[in-house]
Scaffold this motif. Structure first.
Motif, PDB file in Angstrom:
ATOM      1  N   TYR A 221       0.965  -1.086  -0.001  1.00 13.06           N
ATOM      2  CA  TYR A 221       0.137  -0.059   0.111  1.00 13.06           C
ATOM      3  C   TYR A 221       0.733   1.265   0.149  1.00 13.06           C
ATOM      4  O   TYR A 221       1.917   1.191   0.614  1.00 13.06           O
ATOM      5  N   SER A 223       0.557   5.726  -0.002  1.00 12.30           N
ATOM      6  CA  SER A 223      -0.452   7.053  -0.251  1.00 12.30           C
ATOM      7  C   SER A 223       0.549   8.323  -0.493  1.00 12.30           C
ATOM      8  O   SER A 223       1.734   8.571  -0.021  1.00 12.30           O
ATOM      9  N   ARG A 259      -7.382   1.374  -2.240  1.00  8.89           N
ATOM     10  CA  ARG A 259      -6.586   0.622  -2.986  1.00  8.89           C
ATOM     11  C   ARG A 259      -7.158  -0.977  -3.022  1.00  8.89           C
ATOM     12  O   ARG A 259      -7.678  -1.335  -2.045  1.00  8.89           O
ATOM     13  N   ASP A 282      -9.289   1.235   2.548  1.00  8.79           N
ATOM     14  CA  ASP A 282      -8.717   2.679   2.665  1.00  8.79           C
ATOM     15  C   ASP A 282      -7.345   3.045   3.375  1.00  8.79           C
ATOM     16  O   ASP A 282      -7.255   2.357   4.266  1.00  8.79           O
ATOM     17  N   ILE A 283      -6.951   3.867   2.650  1.00  9.25           N
ATOM     18  CA  ILE A 283      -5.636   4.481   3.208  1.00  9.25           C
ATOM     19  C   ILE A 283      -5.585   5.960   3.555  1.00  9.25           C
ATOM     20  O   ILE A 283      -6.373   6.617   2.673  1.00  9.25           O
TER      21      ILE A 283
END
Length: 298
Positions: A221, A223, A259, A282-283
């Motif tokens: 992941y 962001s 993602r 959700d990030i």
């Protein structure tokens, strides 16, 4: 310093990577006997390698007298730093021992598996920047850093799916420094106060993907983040025997996004999900940091 307008710099960052191989033998005929290791024999072979990460830099001040002390241009390179610790193969066998404690040749082997404890990866990067003093006391700076993330491999030496992308980080900073002009008490030792502020944008190297397009080989992941900072510098004493106290605060804001991640049977069960498969994650969030330093110049 080569000339008044040209300076060169360099250095190295020492780093260590290690590898370990383990051979495990479990003697089932010794489990219930008076054996302090209960039939377990363990052999570990570990090696460590020290390497250095190079850093090279060049600083240029335009050789024009009117701007030489007000404008500077710099370029800096830092090499790749990839550390693996405890990386290696683990071999396990189950069998029996003879009366002398030696494993008998007939044993049941487990499939070999790979072990790793820690991975650290910093790509090689190239930075170019410029600073200027539009008037006395004020310094403005900007730099851009290129990071070669596309060469990243996972700890299993696989290319992520989708692969990482190269990134560009833009930074802006400013400092306003002045002599407060204190004339009494302890305060008169303060020769300079600097107020600092900055911002930079750090994009994630993780690319977006859709389950219909490709299947990831790992869940990674990332962001994009906005980073804001503020700082304070206080200098006391004379030029020889100068004391500088610095403090800073930094706030990282991770931009919210979603993602896809793949949850297999085990991961789905551990995460409390009813069924495995592709899920949206959700990030977002934030991180803040505070710190300081003390420098003595003599």
């Amino acid at each position: 310093e080569i000339t008044r307008w040209l300076s060169l710099g360099g250095g190295v960052i020492p780093s260590v990577t290690s590898a370990a191989e383990e051979d495990v033998f479990q003697a089932v005929n010794k489990i219930n006997e008076d054996d302090p290791v209960r039939g377990l024999r363990l052999s570990i072979h570990q090696t460590a390698t020290v390497f250095v990460v190079p850093i090279l830099g060049i600083l240029i001040r335009p050789p024009i007298e009117a701007v030489m002390d007000r404008v500077a241009i710099g370029v800096c390179f830092r090499g790749e730093n990839e550390q693996n610790h405890g990386k290696g193969v683990i071999r396990q066998d189950i069998g029996t021992e003879d009366e002398y404690g030696e494993p008998l040749p007939v044993a049941l082997p487990y499939p070999d598996h790979y072990n790793i404890n820690l991975v650290s990866y910093i790509p090689w990067q190239l930075t170019g920047g410029v600073s200027a003093k539009p008037f006395e006391g004020l310094t403005l700076a900007y730099d851009m850093t290129f990071k070669r993330y596309s060469e990243y491999r996972t700890y299993l030496e696989l290319t992520p799916v989708p692969p990482f992308k190269d990134t560009y980080t833009h930074r802006f900073g400013a400092e306003y420094a002045f002599d407060p002009g204190f004339t009494s008490g302890f305060r008169r030792k303060i020769r300079r106060i600097g107020l600092r502020g900055g911002y930079y944008y750090e994009p994630t190297p993780v690319q977006e993907w859709e389950p219909s397009e490709q299947e990831p080989n790992n869940n990674i992941y990332g962001s994009d983040q906005d980073v804001f900072s503020a700082g304070l510098s206080v200098i006391l004493g004379q030029e020889k025997g100068e004391h500088e106290f610095e403090m800073y605060f930094q706030y990282h804001h991770f931009r919210g996004l979603s993602r896809y991640a793949y949850f297999d049977d085990v991961y789905a069960f551990m995460s409390g999900l009813e069924d495995p498969g592709y899920k949206q994650v959700d990030i977002g969030g934030y991180v803040w940091a505070i710190g300081g330093s003390y420098t003595l110049r003599f």
